[in-house]
Design a protein around this motif. Structure first.
Motif, PDB file in Angstrom:
ATOM      1  N   ALA B  32     -27.599  -0.498  22.792  1.00  0.00           N
ATOM      2  CA  ALA B  32     -27.879  -1.495  23.826  1.00  0.00           C
ATOM      3  C   ALA B  32     -29.003  -1.008  24.736  1.00  0.00           C
ATOM      4  O   ALA B  32     -29.107   0.192  25.000  1.00  0.00           O
ATOM      5  CB  ALA B  32     -26.614  -1.755  24.645  1.00  0.00           C
ATOM      6  N   PRO B  33     -29.845  -1.923  25.197  1.00  0.00           N
ATOM      7  CA  PRO B  33     -30.970  -1.489  26.038  1.00  0.00           C
ATOM      8  C   PRO B  33     -30.477  -0.812  27.311  1.00  0.00           C
ATOM      9  O   PRO B  33     -29.536  -1.276  27.944  1.00  0.00           O
ATOM     10  CB  PRO B  33     -31.711  -2.794  26.343  1.00  0.00           C
ATOM     11  CG  PRO B  33     -30.721  -3.877  26.114  1.00  0.00           C
ATOM     12  CD  PRO B  33     -29.813  -3.386  25.039  1.00  0.00           C
ATOM     13  N   GLY B  34     -31.067   0.293  27.630  1.00  0.00           N
ATOM     14  CA  GLY B  34     -30.727   0.989  28.872  1.00  0.00           C
ATOM     15  C   GLY B  34     -29.621   1.989  28.720  1.00  0.00           C
ATOM     16  O   GLY B  34     -29.826   3.190  28.863  1.00  0.00           O
ATOM     17  N   SER B  35     -28.420   1.509  28.387  1.00  0.00           N
ATOM     18  CA  SER B  35     -27.260   2.400  28.412  1.00  0.00           C
ATOM     19  C   SER B  35     -26.728   2.760  27.043  1.00  0.00           C
ATOM     20  O   SER B  35     -25.705   3.443  26.946  1.00  0.00           O
ATOM     21  CB  SER B  35     -26.146   1.739  29.224  1.00  0.00           C
ATOM     22  OG  SER B  35     -25.883   0.452  28.705  1.00  0.00           O
ATOM     23  N   TRP B  39     -29.904   6.286  23.399  1.00  0.00           N
ATOM     24  CA  TRP B  39     -31.076   6.478  24.268  1.00  0.00           C
ATOM     25  C   TRP B  39     -30.878   7.576  25.302  1.00  0.00           C
ATOM     26  O   TRP B  39     -31.807   7.896  26.040  1.00  0.00           O
ATOM     27  CB  TRP B  39     -31.428   5.160  24.995  1.00  0.00           C
ATOM     28  CG  TRP B  39     -31.391   3.950  24.099  1.00  0.00           C
ATOM     29  CD1 TRP B  39     -30.621   2.840  24.261  1.00  0.00           C
ATOM     30  CD2 TRP B  39     -32.156   3.723  22.898  1.00  0.00           C
ATOM     31  NE1 TRP B  39     -30.837   1.942  23.244  1.00  0.00           N
ATOM     32  CE2 TRP B  39     -31.780   2.459  22.395  1.00  0.00           C
ATOM     33  CE3 TRP B  39     -33.105   4.464  22.198  1.00  0.00           C
ATOM     34  CZ2 TRP B  39     -32.316   1.916  21.231  1.00  0.00           C
ATOM     35  CZ3 TRP B  39     -33.643   3.929  21.038  1.00  0.00           C
ATOM     36  CH2 TRP B  39     -33.252   2.678  20.563  1.00  0.00           C
ATOM     37  N   ALA B  42     -33.296  10.178  25.330  1.00  0.00           N
ATOM     38  CA  ALA B  42     -34.696   9.805  25.578  1.00  0.00           C
ATOM     39  C   ALA B  42     -35.118  10.104  27.009  1.00  0.00           C
ATOM     40  O   ALA B  42     -36.283  10.454  27.258  1.00  0.00           O
ATOM     41  CB  ALA B  42     -34.901   8.319  25.281  1.00  0.00           C
ATOM     42  N   TYR B  43     -34.163   9.989  27.953  1.00  0.00           N
ATOM     43  CA  TYR B  43     -34.579   9.995  29.355  1.00  0.00           C
ATOM     44  C   TYR B  43     -35.057  11.351  29.867  1.00  0.00           C
ATOM     45  O   TYR B  43     -35.760  11.405  30.853  1.00  0.00           O
ATOM     46  CB  TYR B  43     -33.449   9.418  30.225  1.00  0.00           C
ATOM     47  CG  TYR B  43     -33.105   7.998  29.800  1.00  0.00           C
ATOM     48  CD1 TYR B  43     -34.102   7.064  29.580  1.00  0.00           C
ATOM     49  CD2 TYR B  43     -31.798   7.603  29.558  1.00  0.00           C
ATOM     50  CE1 TYR B  43     -33.814   5.772  29.155  1.00  0.00           C
ATOM     51  CE2 TYR B  43     -31.492   6.310  29.142  1.00  0.00           C
ATOM     52  CZ  TYR B  43     -32.507   5.410  28.941  1.00  0.00           C
ATOM     53  OH  TYR B  43     -32.226   4.135  28.512  1.00  0.00           O
ATOM     54  N   ASN B  46     -39.331  13.893  27.757  1.00  0.00           N
ATOM     55  CA  ASN B  46     -40.758  14.151  27.975  1.00  0.00           C
ATOM     56  C   ASN B  46     -40.958  14.856  29.312  1.00  0.00           C
ATOM     57  O   ASN B  46     -40.963  14.212  30.369  1.00  0.00           O
ATOM     58  CB  ASN B  46     -41.527  12.826  27.931  1.00  0.00           C
ATOM     59  CG  ASN B  46     -43.025  13.047  27.987  1.00  0.00           C
ATOM     60  OD1 ASN B  46     -43.492  14.154  28.244  1.00  0.00           O
ATOM     61  ND2 ASN B  46     -43.777  11.987  27.759  1.00  0.00           N
ATOM     62  N   SER B  49     -43.775  13.466  31.621  1.00  0.00           N
ATOM     63  CA  SER B  49     -43.810  12.057  32.041  1.00  0.00           C
ATOM     64  C   SER B  49     -44.008  11.941  33.546  1.00  0.00           C
ATOM     65  O   SER B  49     -43.813  12.913  34.295  1.00  0.00           O
ATOM     66  CB  SER B  49     -42.503  11.371  31.642  1.00  0.00           C
ATOM     67  OG  SER B  49     -41.433  11.900  32.412  1.00  0.00           O
ATOM     68  N   ILE B  50     -44.373  10.719  33.980  1.00  0.00           N
ATOM     69  CA  ILE B  50     -44.531  10.474  35.429  1.00  0.00           C
ATOM     70  C   ILE B  50     -43.226  10.793  36.135  1.00  0.00           C
ATOM     71  O   ILE B  50     -43.196  11.438  37.179  1.00  0.00           O
ATOM     72  CB  ILE B  50     -44.893   8.995  35.692  1.00  0.00           C
ATOM     73  CG1 ILE B  50     -46.113   8.587  34.874  1.00  0.00           C
ATOM     74  CG2 ILE B  50     -45.117   8.739  37.175  1.00  0.00           C
ATOM     75  CD1 ILE B  50     -46.309   7.069  34.825  1.00  0.00           C
ATOM     76  N   GLY B  51     -42.129  10.331  35.547  1.00  0.00           N
ATOM     77  CA  GLY B  51     -40.831  10.536  36.171  1.00  0.00           C
ATOM     78  C   GLY B  51     -40.482  12.006  36.297  1.00  0.00           C
ATOM     79  O   GLY B  51     -40.031  12.472  37.355  1.00  0.00           O
ATOM     80  N   THR B  54     -42.743  13.681  38.908  1.00  0.00           N
ATOM     81  CA  THR B  54     -42.351  13.271  40.263  1.00  0.00           C
ATOM     82  C   THR B  54     -41.063  13.969  40.674  1.00  0.00           C
ATOM     83  O   THR B  54     -40.942  14.486  41.790  1.00  0.00           O
ATOM     84  CB  THR B  54     -42.157  11.744  40.313  1.00  0.00           C
ATOM     85  OG1 THR B  54     -43.333  11.124  39.827  1.00  0.00           O
ATOM     86  CG2 THR B  54     -41.856  11.282  41.724  1.00  0.00           C
ATOM     87  N   PRO B 772     -36.059  13.146  18.861  1.00  0.00           N
ATOM     88  CA  PRO B 772     -37.067  12.233  18.305  1.00  0.00           C
ATOM     89  C   PRO B 772     -37.897  11.520  19.371  1.00  0.00           C
ATOM     90  O   PRO B 772     -38.940  10.953  19.046  1.00  0.00           O
ATOM     91  CB  PRO B 772     -36.232  11.230  17.499  1.00  0.00           C
ATOM     92  CG  PRO B 772     -34.870  11.291  18.098  1.00  0.00           C
ATOM     93  CD  PRO B 772     -34.681  12.708  18.567  1.00  0.00           C
ATOM     94  N   TYR B 773     -37.455  11.563  20.624  1.00  0.00           N
ATOM     95  CA  TYR B 773     -38.215  10.893  21.682  1.00  0.00           C
ATOM     96  C   TYR B 773     -39.181  11.848  22.384  1.00  0.00           C
ATOM     97  O   TYR B 773     -39.929  11.447  23.270  1.00  0.00           O
ATOM     98  CB  TYR B 773     -37.253  10.278  22.708  1.00  0.00           C
ATOM     99  CG  TYR B 773     -36.151   9.483  22.062  1.00  0.00           C
ATOM    100  CD1 TYR B 773     -36.443   8.346  21.316  1.00  0.00           C
ATOM    101  CD2 TYR B 773     -34.819   9.874  22.161  1.00  0.00           C
ATOM    102  CE1 TYR B 773     -35.436   7.623  20.690  1.00  0.00           C
ATOM    103  CE2 TYR B 773     -33.809   9.159  21.545  1.00  0.00           C
ATOM    104  CZ  TYR B 773     -34.123   8.038  20.818  1.00  0.00           C
ATOM    105  OH  TYR B 773     -33.120   7.327  20.197  1.00  0.00           O
TER     106      TYR B 773
END
Lengths: 114, 809
Positions: B32-35, B39, B42-43, B46, B49-51, B54, B772-773
């Motif tokens: 499901a997207p997001g949760s 995934w 994935a968060y 990287n 990343s910008i996140g 920051t 993989p992300y």
């Protein structure tokens, strides 16, 4: 109006103040979806409660699904993983289909029954 | 819409929702997207990343509590962790955490394979594999190795590493593969790390070739055997024989007595278990040149081990920095130590020797539960284990052990397997010591406990010293008190082929005289030029090392020596750039050896095939992706042994896996009877056989629609978990199985390294991260396929991503 519709809900739908409820439904739904996949259904249900018709429930559900996908895409950009997640076949197909299908189904189900 | 229609629509929608949640609920929960669970990895994938940037700017690096104290982890531009700590315990705790962060699924899969627990997640298809690994009981062998390691500094490091792995498992989201397969890994243990070591050692030295040779000896007469499977292949490019400079040991050697062993048709048994033995595609290159031939007077060393090409890669690069060590190189995920690499003072690399570290034994069996060993009847130690199977009924396996090791059987034939690695080996201690080596004396000392696998090590230090030696323990085989060779199964009931002092699943007394003394194992101190490519080590090792079947064809070794010799005889110094160019070398001496014979066979070819063969005239024998001759030659090479040996071997009931080396084929006289096709009344010669093979090559190229070598020579690596996005992208590349630039589909150069003093380079076929992300999932694949490198300095690079802090509890 369905005979299952509570009187206060029916009155609320006629007040013309549903837009605030819709915004609240979107926000609650986005947070819920971020926390758990069932948030897609919860959001659809909330939007279905506030919609004035089944047709509007369906449209709101689709709009919410698109909003979820856009918000998720922004989140993925923030985390720098939009590319690899966007190409994670076949899982990404499940994400796209569930994102745009579940909220309108839930919204229509709720609006049609109550 | 009226109420009735609304209700109908609502009921349909509700029905769809319910059906979806019942039928596809797990998929929705996964993706499901997001949760969606898929995934979660994935968060944080990287770090650039910008996140992530920051977050680091606002709150600093991610902090992780460690019971061993502070450590920092920087990730550089290739995703290589640079781990710094004030204590080794803190360092190895961080190593465990970081390896789990990047490769946990791979680590878990490796130990599952070796424990025979793969069917638990992969289903019934893995049951037979699980049976084999449980019968061999590698887990008990790893436990024996842990007993030989646990009270040493390497043991302390392994314990800290283990705790770091488990802290990651306990506190962080599991990798995508676990989420998709809906299981969680068990706690990591020190024995699991030793088990990964057993896996590598088995893949490099474990085989059942004695069964193969016994079967061949049963099928062919002695003359045919010595022609097709000689003790030594006919070439003079042995590692020590063609090296330059240095002090060679042994200078002379004692001959080994003939073996008294068991021949017979073991083909059924061999067919059953050969898929678990050392792959014939597994090989490697390494070479070194002393400061005599370089600009700055410092030695240069190059190494590219040819192992399975996997997703993610078999190697994990890391840089470890503590007060008493500064080491960079590659490790196998699951092991805390750098296996190939460099310290600030020393660099080293490995290739496989191909030595015979496995002997097989038959017993007289009075009953099902007993065997005769010498004059004594003994009980077979038997255990029955249950194999859990995902989505299917459990399976059982009977594990039976003898004094010679585990019993394997098929169709009424059985052998006990004495693989040297089944005892308490100490290579973990050796690796730990290598990671701390400051000069070649320290390397020599470290290698004393490098019991397995048998490797050619090349090493150089900053003082200009160079070193070549074989690692590993080499058992003497005793029959009636005489040392014998071990290329065939032995009759253990008669006491043949004894390894003195070796104890499977226990501790072996290495100094009791049962093994070749360390000082007598072939080595060269301070060679000027030396190259290893799995070819025969030396003509006279002084003991039974192995026969030709276990060594590689000489082509790569010859090519490396050819280029090194040309360079050192020229006015140009040897440089790191030259070494990289040599690692990219695509000229095949196997092709060159076939080339003229193919051209000579043109008169036997139809006109259209002859036109294609004409392309090989003047060809430089390079296997480059844009070459048509390279394609045609490769398809010819794939067909020629079948064309020559197929009829005789099929008549003996043997398939293509038994065919002899290409070198043997190339050295057959043109009128050898092997070239005759039994199906015809004429007497065919080499030209007839080669013409027929080349015609098959042309037909195949046309059938497949291939124009050039690159159409066939494709890097197409798939993840073991069947999700297509986990696979690497397809790429074409150069090189083949007999070229220095090595690629053969599922195996090839798994790590290319060149170390020239402070200048050092490396590359792996894929990426550092198993996530993989991550941007480092496959970022080195393209450079690898196209001959690129990144520098591998011992200075830390990149921002601090993880800071380990003292755990107050």
């Amino acid at each position: 109006m369905s005979y299952l519709t509570p009187e206060p809900l029916a009155r609320f739908r006629e007040t013309g103040r549903t837009s605030e409820a819709i915004v609240a439904g979107f926000l609650v739904g986005l947070v819920a979806t971020y926390l758990h996949p069932a948030g897609l259904v919860l959001a659809g249900a909330l939007l279905g409660l506030t919609a004035v018709s089944v047709r509007e429930a369906f449209v709101l559900g689709v709009e919410f699904g698109v909003a979820v996908l856009v918000a998720w895409a922004l989140l993925l950009v923030w985390h720098g993983v939009l590319g690899p997640v966007g190409t994670a076949v076949p899982l990404i197909y499940i994400a796209l289909v569930s994102g745009v299908a579940l909220p309108p189904l839930a919204a229509v189900a709720v609006r049609g029954l109550v | 819409m009226n109420d009735r229609r609304s209700a109908i629509v609502a009921v349909v929608a509700l029905a769809l929702l319910v059906a979806g949640s019942v039928g596809a609920g797990s998929f929705i929960s996964l993706a499901a997207p997001g949760s969606g669970d898929a995934w979660t990895a994935a968060y944080g994938a990287n770090d650039g990343s910008i996140g992530a940037k920051t977050d680091r700017a606002l709150t600093g690096a991610t902090t992780v509590e460690s019971p061993h104290g502070e450590a920092t982890v920087r990730y550089d531009g290739e995703g290589v962790p640079h781990i710094e700590a004030d204590s080794e315990a803190a360092l190895y705790y961080a190593v465990g955490y970081v390896q789990a962060r990047d490769r946990l699924f791979q680590m878990d899969l490796q130990r599952r394979l070796m424990r025979g627990e793969t069917a638990e997640i992969a289903g019934a298809a893995a049951v037979e594999s699980d049976r084999f690994y449980r019968k061999m009981d590698f887990a008990s062998a790893a436990a024996a190795s842990w007993n030989a390691t646990k009270d040493t500094a390497a043991g302390d490091a392994t314990r800290a590493y283990t705790a770091g792995v488990n802290h990651y498992i306990d506190t962080q989201p599991l990798p995508t593969e676990f989420q998709a397969n809906d299981y969680t890994p068990d706690e990591w243990t020190p024995v699991d790390s030793l088990l990964v070591g057993k896996l590598i050692a088995w893949q490099l030295t474990g085989d059942f070739r004695d069964l193969e040779r016994a079967t061949l000896a049963d099928a062919f007469d002695a003359g045919e055997m010595s022609e097709l499977y000689p003790e030594q292949l006919a070439h003079d490019s042995t590692i020590t024989g063609r090296s330059q400079g240095g002090e060679v040991t042994p200078a002379t050697a004692r001959l080994v007595d003939e073996s008294r062993s068991v021949a017979g048709d073991f083909s059924g048994l061999y067919d059953r278990y050969s898929s678990y033995e050392r792959s014939r595609g597994i090989g490697s290159n390494s070479w070194l040149v002393s400061g005599e031939h370089t600009d700055d007077g410092k030695p240069i060393l190059a190494n590219d081990p040819h192992l399975s090409l996997t997703v993610p890669p078999v190697w994990y690069e890391m840089h470890l920095d503590a007060p008493e060590m500064d080491t960079r190189g590659v490790a196998f995920p699951g092991l805390p130590f750098v296996v190939i690499g460099r310290t600030e003072s020393v660099s080293w690399g490995f290739t496989n020797v191909g030595a015979d570290q496995t002997d097989l034994y038959t017993f007289e069996r009075p009953t099902n539960d007993t065997y005769v060993y010498g004059n004594e009847t003994r009980e077979i130690r038997t255990e029955t284990e249950t194999i859990e199977v995902a989505d299917g009924p459990d399976a059982e396996v009977k594990i039976r052990k003898t004094v010679k090791g585990p019993l394997l059987e098929r169709d009424g034939r059985e052998v006990a397997v004495s693989w040297l690695g089944l005892t308490g080996t100490r290579e973990g201690r050796a690796s730990y010591a290598l990671n701390h080596a400051e000069d070649l004396d320290a390397v020599r000392e470290a290698l004393r406990t490098f019991d397995t696998p048998t490797q050619n090590i090349v090493a150089a230090d900053r003082d200009g010293g160079t070193l070549f030696r074989l690692t590993g323990k080499y058992p003497y085989r005793y029959t009636d008190g005489e040392r014998v060779s071990g290329e065939l199964p032995f009759n253990a009931t008669e006491g043949d082929g004894e390894w003195r002092g070796w104890t499977p699943y226990g501790q072996t007394d290495w100094e009791a005289g049962g093994f070749v003394p360390y000082e007598d194992v072939p080595h060269i101190d301070n060679p000027d030029v030396l190259a290893t490519a799995n070819q025969r080590t030396t003509d006279e090792p002084g003991f039974y090392l192995a026969y030709s079947g276990r060594f590689a064809d000489p082509y790569r070794g010859e090519r490396i020596y050819e280029r090194l010799e040309t360079r050192v005889e020229s006015d140009q110094p040897v440089t790191a750039e030259f070494m990289q160019d040599l690692q990219r070398d695509t000229r095949s001496l196997a092709a060159a050896a076939y080339q003229q014979s193919i051209l000579d066979a043109r008169k036997e070819m139809p006109a259209d095939v002859r036109r294609e063969a004409d392309r090989l005239a003047g060809w430089d024998a390079r296997l480059d992706r844009d070459s048509r001759p390279a394609l045609l030659y490769t398809l010819f090479r794939d067909a020629v042994r079948e064309e020559v040996f197929g009829d005789e071997f099929a008549a003996a009931g043997l398939d293509s896996s038994y065919y002899p080396h290409h070198t043997v084929l190339q050295n057959l006289p043109a009128n050898s009877s092997w070239f005759d096709d039994r199906a015809t009344s004429e007497r065919e010669t080499r030209a007839d056989a080669y013409a027929a093979a080349f015609e098959l090559a042309v037909e195949r190229a046309n059938t497949e629609g291939w124009e050039t070598y690159g159409d066939d020579n494709v890097v197409d690596l798939e993840h073991q978990f069947p999700l297509s996005f986990l696979d690497y992208p397809r790429l074409t590349t150069d090189g083949g199985p007999f070229t220095v630039s090595n690629f053969r589909g599922s195996a090839g150069s798994s790590w290319r390294m060149v170390v020239a003093g402070e200048e050092a380079y490396g590359v792996i076929p894929g990426g550092q991260s198993g996530n993989p992300y991550s941007p480092h999932y496959a970022d080195q694949l393209d450079p690898w396929a196209n001959g690129g490198y990144h520098s591998i300095p011992t200075e830390p690079g990149g921002p601090v991503i993880i800071a380990f802090t003292e755990d107050d509890e």
